[in-house]
Design a protein around this motif. Structure first.
Motif, PDB file in Angstrom:
ATOM      1  N   ALA A 199     -13.498  -5.070  32.001  1.00 38.30           N
ATOM      2  CA  ALA A 199     -13.269  -5.205  30.568  1.00 38.30           C
ATOM      3  C   ALA A 199     -13.068  -6.671  30.206  1.00 38.30           C
ATOM      4  O   ALA A 199     -13.544  -7.144  29.162  1.00 38.30           O
ATOM      5  N   SER A 200     -12.378  -7.408  31.099  1.00 39.88           N
ATOM      6  CA  SER A 200     -12.162  -8.834  30.856  1.00 39.88           C
ATOM      7  C   SER A 200     -13.486  -9.576  30.819  1.00 39.88           C
ATOM      8  O   SER A 200     -13.711 -10.428  29.955  1.00 39.88           O
ATOM      9  N   ALA A 201     -14.347  -9.241  31.761  1.00 40.91           N
ATOM     10  CA  ALA A 201     -15.635  -9.920  31.833  1.00 40.91           C
ATOM     11  C   ALA A 201     -16.419  -9.703  30.553  1.00 40.91           C
ATOM     12  O   ALA A 201     -17.070 -10.616  30.033  1.00 40.91           O
ATOM     13  N   LYS A 202     -16.333  -8.489  30.003  1.00 37.29           N
ATOM     14  CA  LYS A 202     -17.041  -8.202  28.750  1.00 37.29           C
ATOM     15  C   LYS A 202     -16.522  -9.088  27.631  1.00 37.29           C
ATOM     16  O   LYS A 202     -17.279  -9.605  26.813  1.00 37.29           O
ATOM     17  N   ILE A 203     -15.194  -9.219  27.585  1.00 42.50           N
ATOM     18  CA  ILE A 203     -14.605 -10.052  26.538  1.00 42.50           C
ATOM     19  C   ILE A 203     -15.033 -11.505  26.724  1.00 42.50           C
ATOM     20  O   ILE A 203     -15.348 -12.200  25.755  1.00 42.50           O
ATOM     21  N   GLU A 204     -15.072 -11.928  27.977  1.00 41.22           N
ATOM     22  CA  GLU A 204     -15.475 -13.317  28.219  1.00 41.22           C
ATOM     23  C   GLU A 204     -16.903 -13.570  27.760  1.00 41.22           C
ATOM     24  O   GLU A 204     -17.191 -14.584  27.119  1.00 41.22           O
ATOM     25  N   ASP A 205     -17.799 -12.626  28.087  1.00 43.95           N
ATOM     26  CA  ASP A 205     -19.180 -12.758  27.626  1.00 43.95           C
ATOM     27  C   ASP A 205     -19.213 -12.837  26.106  1.00 43.95           C
ATOM     28  O   ASP A 205     -19.936 -13.641  25.520  1.00 43.95           O
ATOM     29  N   LEU A 206     -18.412 -11.991  25.515  1.00 42.46           N
ATOM     30  CA  LEU A 206     -18.352 -11.920  24.067  1.00 42.46           C
ATOM     31  C   LEU A 206     -17.909 -13.263  23.479  1.00 42.46           C
ATOM     32  O   LEU A 206     -18.493 -13.765  22.513  1.00 42.46           O
ATOM     33  N   ILE A 207     -16.885 -13.851  24.095  1.00 43.50           N
ATOM     34  CA  ILE A 207     -16.375 -15.132  23.610  1.00 43.50           C
ATOM     35  C   ILE A 207     -17.480 -16.171  23.619  1.00 43.50           C
ATOM     36  O   ILE A 207     -17.651 -16.953  22.684  1.00 43.50           O
ATOM     37  N   ASP A 208     -18.280 -16.136  24.672  1.00 42.41           N
ATOM     38  CA  ASP A 208     -19.347 -17.111  24.790  1.00 42.41           C
ATOM     39  C   ASP A 208     -20.373 -16.943  23.676  1.00 42.41           C
ATOM     40  O   ASP A 208     -20.914 -17.918  23.158  1.00 42.41           O
ATOM     41  N   VAL A 209     -20.621 -15.687  23.319  1.00 40.51           N
ATOM     42  CA  VAL A 209     -21.573 -15.428  22.237  1.00 40.51           C
ATOM     43  C   VAL A 209     -20.976 -15.833  20.893  1.00 40.51           C
ATOM     44  O   VAL A 209     -21.626 -16.462  20.052  1.00 40.51           O
ATOM     45  N   LEU A 210     -19.706 -15.485  20.707  1.00 39.53           N
ATOM     46  CA  LEU A 210     -19.061 -15.743  19.423  1.00 39.53           C
ATOM     47  C   LEU A 210     -19.004 -17.240  19.105  1.00 39.53           C
ATOM     48  O   LEU A 210     -18.970 -17.641  17.956  1.00 39.53           O
ATOM     49  N   ARG A 211     -18.969 -18.044  20.137  1.00 44.10           N
ATOM     50  CA  ARG A 211     -18.842 -19.483  19.977  1.00 44.10           C
ATOM     51  C   ARG A 211     -19.923 -20.068  19.060  1.00 44.10           C
ATOM     52  O   ARG A 211     -19.698 -21.065  18.386  1.00 44.10           O
ATOM     53  N   THR A 212     -21.097 -19.411  19.026  1.00 34.97           N
ATOM     54  CA  THR A 212     -22.146 -19.953  18.174  1.00 34.97           C
ATOM     55  C   THR A 212     -21.765 -19.885  16.698  1.00 34.97           C
ATOM     56  O   THR A 212     -22.238 -20.681  15.897  1.00 34.97           O
ATOM     57  N   ASN A 213     -20.904 -18.931  16.360  1.00 33.15           N
ATOM     58  CA  ASN A 213     -20.541 -18.793  14.952  1.00 33.15           C
ATOM     59  C   ASN A 213     -19.133 -19.252  14.608  1.00 33.15           C
ATOM     60  O   ASN A 213     -18.836 -19.518  13.457  1.00 33.15           O
ATOM     61  N   TYR A 214     -18.271 -19.273  15.598  1.00 33.95           N
ATOM     62  CA  TYR A 214     -16.870 -19.562  15.303  1.00 33.95           C
ATOM     63  C   TYR A 214     -16.336 -20.614  16.260  1.00 33.95           C
ATOM     64  O   TYR A 214     -16.824 -20.767  17.374  1.00 33.95           O
ATOM     65  N   ALA A 215     -15.273 -21.283  15.792  1.00 37.86           N
ATOM     66  CA  ALA A 215     -14.496 -22.102  16.720  1.00 37.86           C
ATOM     67  C   ALA A 215     -13.452 -21.186  17.336  1.00 37.86           C
ATOM     68  O   ALA A 215     -12.867 -20.354  16.641  1.00 37.86           O
TER      69      ALA A 215
END
Ligand SMILES: Nc1ncnc2c1ncn2[C@@H]1O[C@H](COP(=O)(O)OP(=O)(O)OP(=O)(O)O)[C@@H](O)[C@H]1O
Ligand SMILES: [Mg+2]
Lengths: 268, 318
Positions: A199-215
């Motif tokens: 589950a952590s890994a999923k969140i980490e992947d997500l964070i990496d994707v979100l970075r394109t739109n958010y700080a």
């Protein structure tokens, strides 16, 4: 950018070009406890900034200054200057609710509201009046869940309670809920510490994707996680910001003994 | 590997058994007591029920001289005083609880909390005396004349403020009851609001919700079961309260549309008349009143349970 610095020195690497948020000489007190000491630090656009340091060093306290979550704590006092797009967020005419819509926060433990999955995501847009009708709300809920990587898992059960999801799903629901109000900055306080590795890994992947739109500013105790997800890392120690720089530099060639000791696991 | 002492294991098992049996016994005891109460009530009430039939609950006349007994007035009084009490105490108690948990400056939190608890500890007889000697005269002199003058002549709702200002009566009893149940409702709701995880509230604030929005959308939904519980606790007390009501209600077996008129409740009728009840039918009728109260309370609880279940289903579907 450093022209309005009230006092104190700014560490090398603490300021960035065209910062989205910047903190200058920020102090946090709880009654008499001095939890954050004279911290100056910028938050860059489209980047993940990791805050690391031993327990009790003031990471959460600093993080919570950035969207004035400390206002909700009795006896907490914040000094210094914090700006978002050049605007002082602590000035009297700042609408705190509006600020928090722009600077969202995700907590350590998943905290879905005792409502349906749909209602959880729709909550923020609803109170801020972001969706004109049911149709656009449906769309907003879907895109938010998609961005949080949860849509496929919940699209058939949107009316079930948020608490019926697994821990990792709940945390992604909370991220979706934060995304739904379309913030500019997302603060995350140990978002995976209650989750299993997958589950952590999923969140980490997500964070990496979100970075394109958010700080993104993330507090973490997990060094590998900081190394994996962040571009900049700041090391706190007993309320002081000891060192800050690119994650690469911090993990391969820290300049401070304290940082090195902490990163290499000698204490903390 | 741990070495397990078989004797120790055996004692553990015995303790476990004893504990199970004891708790089961306690649970069964509750059922037995409840059943016993119900059976003796029905037996005691049987003569009256057999004599008056269903008419017992629809007739207003209550005349020991002619041995005619109808429970309509006490039922009416019980329901109306409780409704008045809840109409006042629920919103006020809700407000007190919200204020204490969400808005109150920390310095005032304890004093107000203690005051609420002290109010709950005041014996009901004190409320009765206070209602009779302090509240009733004030109502009679200042409040009721105003109500009669300004609302009494409006067609429709005017009827509920009609007639002379006695001071005592249904309205006064309702007000005294409201004050009595208020601390229970406030304290229960406060305790429930206190159980809302701070992080959940912070999530609300973190999304940019105002204090008010967090209260309505996070605190209240999270505590709805407890809120209903608090209301039911208050209602249960209001329905059964005897002493204070007896002091201020006027004890007249009469059904009157006007809230200013004297009336009676089930429990105050029983308390007032049991000692002087001569004749089997009279006594039996009073016990039948008790049975009715039992049924009303039972119904209230059943409705509460049904409401809670519906709330939970709704919570799942919103
Ligand atoms: N609400 C509070 N009231 C009083 N003191 C507090 C409060 N919150 C934090 N502190 C204190 O401030 C200091 C910094 O706390 P903070 O939560 O910011 O640390 P942290 O770096 O996030 O630690 P952790 O890694 O354990 O989460 C600690 O000494 C803590 O005890
Ligand atoms: Mg922390």
């Amino acid at each position: 950018m450093d022209t309005f610095t009230p006092a104190g020195t700014i560490l090398n690497g603490a300021s960035v070009q065209d910062a989205l948020m910047s903190a200058r000489a920020v102090n946090v007190f709880y009654a008499t406890k001095h939890a954050v000491k004279n911290v100056s630090l910028d938050i860059a656009r489209h980047q993940v900034l990791a805050l690391i340091g031993p327990s009790g060093c003031g990471k959460s306290s600093f993080l919570r200054c950035l969207n004035r979550m400390n206002d909700t704590i009795q006896g907490a006092r914040v000094e210094g200057l914090i700006t978002l797009d050049g605007q002082d967020i602590y000035e009297a005419r700042q609408d705190v609710a509006q600020l928090r819509a722009r600077v969202g926060i995700v907590f350590q433990k998943p905290t879905p509201f005792p409502q349906s999955i749909y209602a959880n995501v729709a909550y923020g847009p609803r109170i801020h009046g972001l969706a004109k009708d049911r149709g656009s709300m449906d769309e907003l809920v879907q895109t938010s869940l998609e961005r949080a990587g949860l849509w496929e898992e919940v699209k058939d059960r949107l009316s079930q309670t948020g608490t019926s999801l697994s821990g990792g799903q709940q945390q992604r629901l909370c991220i979706a809920r934060t995304i739904a109000v379309n913030p500019e900055v997302i603060l995350m306080d140990e978002p995976t510490s209650a989750l299993d590795p997958i589950a952590s890994a999923k969140i980490e992947d997500l964070i990496d994707v979100l970075r394109t739109n958010y700080a993104i500013v993330i507090v973490t105790h997990n060094m590998q996680q900081a190394a994996r997800v962040s571009q900049r890392t700041a090391y706190f120690h007993m309320g002081d910001l000891v060192e800050v720089g690119t994650t690469n530099m911090m993990f391969t060639n820290p300049q401070q003994k304290l940082t090195e000791d902490y990163i290499s696991g000698r204490f903390g | 590997m741990a070495i397990i002492d078989p004797r120790h294991a055996a004692t553990q098992l015995i303790y476990e058994r004893v504990f199970r049996t004891a708790t089961l016994g306690a649970a069964i005891l509750v059922l037995l007591i409840l059943g016993g109460v119900a059976i003796s009530l029905v037996r005691g009430a049987w003569p009256a029920m057999a004599h008056f039939g269903f008419g017992f609950v629809t007739h207003e006349v209550w005349n020991p001289v002619t041995d005619e007994f109808g429970a309509l007035a006490p039922i009416y009084g019980t329901v109306v005083t409780s409704v008045i009490a809840m109409a006042i105490a629920v919103p006020v108690g809700f407000g007190i609880a919200l204020f204490l948990t969400e808005l109150c400056p920390p310095l005032l939190k304890r004093p107000i909390g203690v005051a609420v608890e002290l109010l709950a500890a005041v014996p009901s007889i004190i409320f009765g005396i206070w209602g009779l000697f302090v509240l009733a005269p004030i109502l009679q002199k200042h409040v009721q004349p105003w109500l009669i003058k300004h609302i009494g002549h409006i067609p429709g709702i005017g009827g509920i403020f009609h007639g002379p200002p006695f001071g005592i009566g249904i309205l006064t009893a309702g007000l005294v009851l409201a004050i009595m149940v208020l601390p229970f409702i406030a304290a229960t709701m406060r305790d429930v609001f206190d159980t809302v995880p701070p992080m959940l509230k912070e999530s609300g604030y973190g999304l940019g919700a105002t204090t008010w929005e967090v209260i309505w959308n996070v605190v209240v939904p999270h505590s709805r079961v407890g809120i209903v519980g608090g209301i039911m606790l208050g209602l249960g007390r209001a329905l059964g309260e005897t002493m204070a009501v007896t002091f201020v209600i006027g004890n007249a077996h009469r059904v009157s549309a006007s809230l200013l008129a004297p009336g009676t409740t089930i429990s105050s009728s029983i308390a007032n008349e049991f000692t002087e009840a001569v004749g089997d039918l009279y006594t039996s009728s009073l016990i039948a009143l008790g049975l009715l109260l039992f049924l009303i309370t039972f119904t209230v609880i059943a409705i509460a349970q049904a409401m809670l279940r519906r709330l939970e289903r709704q919570a799942a579907n919103t």
